[in-house]
Design an enzyme around this catalytic site. Structure first.
Site, PDB file in Angstrom:
ATOM      1  CD  GLU A 170      -2.766  -1.367   2.411  1.00  0.00           C
ATOM      2  OE1 GLU A 170      -2.795  -0.438   3.229  1.00  0.00           O
ATOM      3  OE2 GLU A 170      -3.401  -2.424   2.564  1.00  0.00           O
ATOM      4  CG  ASN A 216      -0.476  -7.109  -1.089  1.00  0.00           C
ATOM      5  OD1 ASN A 216      -1.073  -7.757  -1.964  1.00  0.00           O
ATOM      6  ND2 ASN A 216      -0.949  -6.988   0.137  1.00  0.00           N
ATOM      7  CG  HIS A 258      -9.611  -5.649   1.097  1.00  0.00           C
ATOM      8  ND1 HIS A 258      -9.990  -6.667   1.944  1.00  0.00           N
ATOM      9  CD2 HIS A 258      -8.271  -5.505   1.263  1.00  0.00           C
ATOM     10  CE1 HIS A 258      -8.926  -7.101   2.612  1.00  0.00           C
ATOM     11  NE2 HIS A 258      -7.867  -6.420   2.213  1.00  0.00           N
ATOM     12  CD  GLU A 289      -4.454  -7.768   2.132  1.00  0.00           C
ATOM     13  OE1 GLU A 289      -5.329  -7.019   2.610  1.00  0.00           O
ATOM     14  OE2 GLU A 289      -3.244  -7.538   2.217  1.00  0.00           O
ATOM     15  CG  ASP A 291     -12.561  -8.838   2.652  1.00  0.00           C
ATOM     16  OD1 ASP A 291     -12.391  -7.901   1.862  1.00  0.00           O
ATOM     17  OD2 ASP A 291     -12.182  -8.803   3.843  1.00  0.00           O
TER      18      ASP A 291
HETATM   19  O1  G3I Z   1      -3.957  -6.887  19.342  1.00  0.00           O
HETATM   20  C1  G3I Z   1      -4.913  -5.954  19.822  1.00  0.00           C
HETATM   21  C2  G3I Z   1      -5.580  -6.475  21.062  1.00  0.00           C
HETATM   22  O2  G3I Z   1      -4.607  -6.618  22.068  1.00  0.00           O
HETATM   23  C3  G3I Z   1      -6.693  -5.526  21.480  1.00  0.00           C
HETATM   24  O3  G3I Z   1      -7.393  -6.059  22.555  1.00  0.00           O
HETATM   25  C4  G3I Z   1      -7.667  -5.295  20.328  1.00  0.00           C
HETATM   26  C5  G3I Z   1      -8.741  -4.270  20.652  1.00  0.00           C
HETATM   27  O4  G3I Z   1      -9.196  -3.626  19.485  1.00  0.00           O
HETATM   28  O5  G3I Z   1      -6.934  -4.802  19.245  1.00  0.00           O
HETATM   29  C6  G3I Z   1      -5.963  -5.722  18.782  1.00  0.00           C
HETATM   30  O6  G3I Z   1      -5.337  -5.210  17.656  1.00  0.00           O
HETATM   31  C7  G3I Z   1      -6.111  -5.216  16.485  1.00  0.00           C
HETATM   32  C8  G3I Z   1      -5.415  -6.086  15.453  1.00  0.00           C
HETATM   33  O7  G3I Z   1      -6.094  -6.005  14.223  1.00  0.00           O
HETATM   34  C9  G3I Z   1      -5.361  -7.558  15.874  1.00  0.00           C
HETATM   35  O8  G3I Z   1      -6.635  -8.062  16.017  1.00  0.00           O
HETATM   36  C10 G3I Z   1      -6.212  -3.813  15.974  1.00  0.00           C
HETATM   37  O9  G3I Z   1      -7.006  -3.026  16.877  1.00  0.00           O
HETATM   38  C11 G3I Z   1      -6.839  -3.773  14.616  1.00  0.00           C
HETATM   39  O10 G3I Z   1      -6.744  -2.453  14.080  1.00  0.00           O
HETATM   40  C12 G3I Z   1      -6.091  -4.710  13.690  1.00  0.00           C
HETATM   41  O11 G3I Z   1      -6.745  -4.674  12.447  1.00  0.00           O
HETATM   42  C13 G3I Z   1      -6.050  -5.267  11.379  1.00  0.00           C
HETATM   43  C14 G3I Z   1      -5.781  -4.244  10.290  1.00  0.00           C
HETATM   44  O12 G3I Z   1      -5.144  -4.877   9.185  1.00  0.00           O
HETATM   45  C15 G3I Z   1      -4.902  -3.119  10.768  1.00  0.00           C
HETATM   46  O13 G3I Z   1      -4.773  -2.145   9.779  1.00  0.00           O
HETATM   47  C16 G3I Z   1      -6.935  -6.372  10.807  1.00  0.00           C
HETATM   48  O14 G3I Z   1      -7.091  -7.409  11.774  1.00  0.00           O
HETATM   49  C17 G3I Z   1      -6.308  -6.930   9.532  1.00  0.00           C
HETATM   50  O15 G3I Z   1      -7.237  -7.770   8.893  1.00  0.00           O
HETATM   51  C18 G3I Z   1      -5.980  -5.792   8.575  1.00  0.00           C
HETATM   52  O16 G3I Z   1      -5.355  -6.328   7.440  1.00  0.00           O
HETATM   53  C19 G3I Z   1      -5.039  -5.419   6.382  1.00  0.00           C
HETATM   54  C20 G3I Z   1      -3.828  -5.965   5.662  1.00  0.00           C
HETATM   55  O17 G3I Z   1      -2.781  -6.196   6.573  1.00  0.00           O
HETATM   56  C21 G3I Z   1      -3.375  -5.011   4.554  1.00  0.00           C
HETATM   57  N1  G3I Z   1      -4.448  -4.706   3.656  1.00  0.00           N
HETATM   58  C22 G3I Z   1      -5.693  -4.258   4.285  1.00  0.00           C
HETATM   59  C23 G3I Z   1      -6.148  -5.255   5.334  1.00  0.00           C
HETATM   60  C24 G3I Z   1      -7.469  -4.857   5.921  1.00  0.00           C
HETATM   61  O18 G3I Z   1      -7.353  -3.644   6.607  1.00  0.00           O
END
Ligand code: G3I
Length: 397
Positions: A170, A216, A258, A289, A291
């Site tokens: 990105e 990517n 996405h 990715e 969905d």
């Molecule tokens: O690990 C913490 C946890 O300790 C806490 O309790 C919880 C409360 O919200 O947050 C947890 O962290 C979260 C993390 O995912 C793990 O679950 C973050 O808040 C959350 O923002 C994070 O989101 C991820 C996101 O990337 C971040 O930008 C998504 O799971 C993940 O699917 C997403 O993946 C990205 C790809 O890497 C790149 N392309 C886009 C895609 C979707 O956004």
């Protein structure tokens, strides 16, 4: 003579009746493609079918179905979060490999390939890094060497065990960003300039000569915003073409996929055209990715089938477009969904105003949705001359 033939036919009839009444041994059962997994059906085309894996769900004793589906349906896996920098190096100089190692070990046990995600991204960076840059204690020269060290450390640790690395993720803006003219965006471009992209690929290659190295991004499924100057896919195309011209070791472009059913999206021919054009540069491609989310209207949330059905069908149609286009391009190596169940999807947590969801191929109770069946059908009813075996590219030096 006649009598003997009649008796022989009779014997066959008796034997056949016996076979029909008994349950045939597995080896004698007719091949039923609809009973095959996505991974088995993908194999017919050399296509790897993958999912992002939520390591918390994978380890949860209350979620056996999650583990079974990961194992049975997919031939490649991606860490949804645990290979990101904030997870790997939460404290400067101290790496925590446990969850990432677990994913790689699980993949090995399951006979799966691993897409490494991600070496360089502006998001999910450790706080010590962003704070250090913000307060001036890390200057840009040091930042560059920190990035080099991170890429080298991570890519070396998993050398030989990663099939495709998302080296840079990105890096390019969207037309809806400010300024709207497409540009290299985010933390790394702001501090190091766009040259970090080429550096990252070179450092990754030095650390791991065996992985395919990918750029990517999202919103690059098709060309054609009408205005080439504002076409993100064109920008990425020009970028990777420029990298190749300078001898940068890039092997592929990952198109995230996405999508949302509320948008116009694309048809198969548009998406296949984009994949063909990247392939024309000598690059592999992958959907990395996928969905397809929908608005969770009041009606959807109340269980109104008139609102739910069109969304499930539109979602399935978009999975179909991306998968069919991938099948049509032999350099499209893998098709990865970003989570396979609505029970563990990033979408509801991210898009809550207005709420969105229903983005994956299984519902919250692990029941396959229309999208899953459509993917199966795409993999079954495809073959030569327009769908051929995948290429097996060698990493570019
Ligand atoms: O690990 C913490 C946890 O300790 C806490 O309790 C919880 C409360 O919200 O947050 C947890 O962290 C979260 C993390 O995912 C793990 O679950 C973050 O808040 C959350 O923002 C994070 O989101 C991820 C996101 O990337 C971040 O930008 C998504 O799971 C993940 O699917 C997403 O993946 C990205 C790809 O890497 C790149 N392309 C886009 C895609 C979707 O956004």
């Amino acid at each position: 003579m006649m009598l003997r033939r009649w008796m022989a036919a009779g014997l066959v009839a008796v034997a056949t009746a016996g076979v029909l009444n008994a349950v045939p041994a597995a080896a004698e059962r007719p091949y039923d493609p609809t009973a095959q997994s996505l991974r088995a059906l993908g194999q017919r085309h050399g296509l790897y079918v993958g999912t992002a894996v939520d390591m918390a769900a994978l380890a949860d004793p209350a979620e056996p179905r999650y583990r079974e589906i990961v194992r049975d349906e997919f031939s490649t896996v991606t860490a949804e979060n645990v290979m990101k920098w904030e997870s790997l190096e939460p404290t400067r100089g101290t790496y925590d490999w446990s969850a990432a190692d677990e994913l790689v070990a699980t993949a090995r046990r399951n006979g799966q390939k691993v897409r490494g995600h991600v070496l360089v991204w502006h998001s999910q960076l450790p706080k010590w890094l962003t704070d250090g840059v913000a307060d001036g204690s890390i200057d840009n020269t040091e930042l560059r060497s920190i990035l080099r060290k991170h890429i080298t450390t991570v890519a070396s640790r998993y050398r030989g065990r990663i099939w495709q690395w998302d080296v840079v993720n990105e890096a390019v803006s969207d037309p809806w960003d400010t300024p709207s003219t497409l540009h290299y965006k985010g933390f790394w471009a702001e501090h190091l300039g766009p040259g970090y992209v080429a550096d990252a690929f070179r450092w990754a290659r030095a650390a791991d000569p065996t992985a395919l190295l990918f750029y990517n991004d999202y919103n690059i499924e098709a060309f054609g915003s009408g205005d080439p100057a504002n076409d993100k896919t064109q920008f990425v195309y020009d970028m990777v073409k420029g990298l190749l011209a300078r001898g940068v070791p890039i092997d592929g472009v990952g198109s995230q996929g996405h999508l949302g059913t509320q948008y116009g999206n694309y048809d198969t021919l548009q998406v296949a055209d984009a994949l063909h054009r990247f392939a024309g540069l000598g690059l592999s491609t992958a959907f990395t990715e996928v969905d397809v989310r929908s608005r969770l209207t009041d009606g959807v949330q109340a269980g109104d089938s008139e609102e739910i059905n069109p969304r499930l069908q539109a979602s399935a149609a978009n999975f179909h477009v991306l998968l069919q286009a991938c099948l049509a391009e032999p350099r499209c190596l893998s098709f990865t969904v970003w989570g396979f169940t609505d029970r563990h999807s990033w979408v509801p947590g991210t898009f809550d105003d207005p709420p969105q969801g229903l983005a994956t191929i299984y519902d919250e109770n692990y029941q396959p949705k229309r999208a899953y069946q459509v993917m199966k059908a795409d993999l079954i009813y495809a073959g030569p001359p327009y769908v051929r075996m995948r290429a097996t590219p060698k990493p570019r030096r």
